[in-house]
Write an enzyme that holds these catalytic residues in place. Structure first.
Site, PDB file in Angstrom:
ATOM      1  CD  GLU A   1      40.456  37.136  46.451  1.00  0.00           C
ATOM      2  OE1 GLU A   1      39.798  36.971  47.487  1.00  0.00           O
ATOM      3  OE2 GLU A   1      39.958  37.582  45.401  1.00  0.00           O
TER       4      GLU A   1
ATOM      5  CB  CYS B   1      38.604  37.420  42.356  1.00  0.00           C
ATOM      6  SG  CYS B   1      37.070  36.515  42.093  1.00  0.00           S
TER       7      CYS B   1
ATOM      8  CB  CYS C   1      40.204  33.327  44.741  1.00  0.00           C
ATOM      9  SG  CYS C   1      39.822  34.477  43.406  1.00  0.00           S
TER      10      CYS C   1
END
Length: 130
Positions: A57, A55, A91
């Site tokens: 993040e 991801c 995340c």
């Protein structure tokens, strides 16, 4: 510390162009202001084995740690279309651990505390529990 949300959204939007999303075609970018005053960034990186994708993040936190840039103070996460993106559960846990007290995330209804995204989060103090 003043938070320039427009700049963070712009930086996050720019990171969507670096995204590697050949499978979902869903580009995500993230940008955060840190406690050292730096801006760190990340983009999603997919993998043919879908569950192994990274991801935006995660990339951002890697940039944060790699630069020794302190903790996240303010965070923006956007899609390629510029819309707000909510971090996934994994995340959220990672962001909580790498955020300063009172760190904010840009959400459609305005900034909110990052820690509020994950009530009852697992933190280092829980490692001491028997």
């Amino acid at each position: 510390m003043t938070i320039d949300w427009d700049m963070l959204r712009t930086e996050a939007q720019a990171m969507t162009k670096r995204s590697y999303a050949p499978y979902s075609k869903f580009q995500v970018g993230a940008a955060a202001l840190t406690s050292t005053g730096d801006v760190v960034r990340g983009c999603n990186v997919e993998n043919v084995s879908y569950g192994l994708g990274l991801c935006a993040e995660c990339g951002l936190v890697s940039d944060l740690v790699g630069r020794d840039a302190g903790k996240i103070v303010a965070l923006a996460v956007v899609s390629g279309a510029g819309n707000h993106c909510a971090p996934c559960g994994r995340c959220r846990q990672i962001l909580v651990e790498h955020s300063a007290d009172g760190a904010l995330i840009d959400l459609p209804d305005g900034p909110s505390l990052i820690v509020d995204l994950l009530p009852g989060n697992f933190d280092p103090t829980r490692l001491q529990e028997g």
